[in-house]
Design a protein around this motif. Structure first.
Motif, PDB file in Angstrom:
ATOM      1  N   ASP A  43      38.055  34.612  37.676  1.00 50.92           N
ATOM      2  CA  ASP A  43      37.037  34.677  35.979  1.00 50.92           C
ATOM      3  C   ASP A  43      38.123  35.891  35.414  1.00 50.92           C
ATOM      4  O   ASP A  43      36.708  36.015  34.427  1.00 50.92           O
ATOM      5  CB  ASP A  43      35.909  34.522  35.692  1.00 50.92           C
ATOM      6  N   LYS A  44      38.840  36.463  35.725  1.00 52.76           N
ATOM      7  CA  LYS A  44      38.946  37.818  34.919  1.00 52.76           C
ATOM      8  C   LYS A  44      40.654  37.557  34.284  1.00 52.76           C
ATOM      9  O   LYS A  44      41.393  36.573  34.969  1.00 52.76           O
ATOM     10  CB  LYS A  44      38.762  38.926  35.425  1.00 52.76           C
ATOM     11  N   VAL A  68      40.569  41.586  31.204  1.00 55.06           N
ATOM     12  CA  VAL A  68      39.885  40.846  30.310  1.00 55.06           C
ATOM     13  C   VAL A  68      38.914  39.969  31.251  1.00 55.06           C
ATOM     14  O   VAL A  68      39.149  39.227  31.501  1.00 55.06           O
ATOM     15  CB  VAL A  68      40.296  40.524  28.688  1.00 55.06           C
ATOM     16  N   GLU A  69      37.595  39.492  30.370  1.00 55.13           N
ATOM     17  CA  GLU A  69      36.641  38.659  30.667  1.00 55.13           C
ATOM     18  C   GLU A  69      37.145  37.372  29.934  1.00 55.13           C
ATOM     19  O   GLU A  69      36.898  37.401  29.001  1.00 55.13           O
ATOM     20  CB  GLU A  69      34.983  38.697  30.611  1.00 55.13           C
ATOM     21  N   LEU A  70      37.598  36.247  30.931  1.00 58.86           N
ATOM     22  CA  LEU A  70      37.014  35.000  30.761  1.00 58.86           C
ATOM     23  C   LEU A  70      35.749  34.093  29.838  1.00 58.86           C
ATOM     24  O   LEU A  70      34.950  34.556  30.379  1.00 58.86           O
ATOM     25  CB  LEU A  70      37.649  33.481  31.884  1.00 58.86           C
ATOM     26  N   LYS A  71      36.313  34.067  28.597  1.00 59.99           N
ATOM     27  CA  LYS A  71      35.084  33.553  27.802  1.00 59.99           C
ATOM     28  C   LYS A  71      34.986  32.213  27.468  1.00 59.99           C
ATOM     29  O   LYS A  71      36.305  31.651  27.454  1.00 59.99           O
ATOM     30  CB  LYS A  71      34.778  33.938  26.670  1.00 59.99           C
ATOM     31  N   GLY A  72      33.883  30.736  27.520  1.00 64.32           N
ATOM     32  CA  GLY A  72      33.916  29.973  27.008  1.00 64.32           C
ATOM     33  C   GLY A  72      33.585  29.434  28.643  1.00 64.32           C
ATOM     34  O   GLY A  72      33.803  29.870  29.678  1.00 64.32           O
ATOM     35  N   ASN A  73      33.401  28.131  28.436  1.00 58.59           N
ATOM     36  CA  ASN A  73      33.495  27.006  29.530  1.00 58.59           C
ATOM     37  C   ASN A  73      34.592  26.171  30.136  1.00 58.59           C
ATOM     38  O   ASN A  73      34.398  25.347  30.788  1.00 58.59           O
ATOM     39  CB  ASN A  73      32.033  26.379  29.732  1.00 58.59           C
TER      40      ASN A  73
END
Length: 111
Positions: free
Chosen positions: A16-17, A89-94
């Motif tokens: 998830d990054k 970078v952190e993945l954002k959202g669903n």
């Protein structure tokens, strides 16, 4: 660091990054569906200002001579003229990446 060597920026997803790293060697591995990344390049300047994100990556990949990444995790590979800042970078959202097969064999003829 010699300026005449090829340099690649590789972006890939892991846990998830989004990782963005720089390397001198990128090629398809012997194991089908994997990309090999070698000779990682990090900032070697001993300046007072240190980027904590790049330092974390440098520590994570310390001692790594080769990393092998599944092809479906690769977002993009660019040949670049100069090195930027390596980062995570952190993945954002669903929305998440759904793993998909690289090779799907065709059906066998019915007898």
């Amino acid at each position: 660091m010699t300026e005449d060597k090829v340099l690649y920026r590789v972006r890939f997803i892991s846990q998830d990054k989004v990782y963005e790293i720089y390397a001198r060697e990128v090629y398809q591995g012997d194991l089908y569906g994997f990309v090999v990344i070698e000779d990682l390049v990090f900032d070697t300047n001993k300046t007072v200002v240190v980027d904590p994100g790049e330092e974390k990556l440098k520590t994570e990949f310390e001692g790594v001579t080769q990393t092998i990444i599944p092809m479906h995790s690769i977002i993009r590979i660019d040949e670049v003229e100069k090195r930027g800042t390596a980062k995570v970078v952190e993945l954002k959202g669903n929305v998440a990446q759904f793993p998909s097969p690289i090779y799907t064999p065709g059906r066998t003829p019915e007898s």
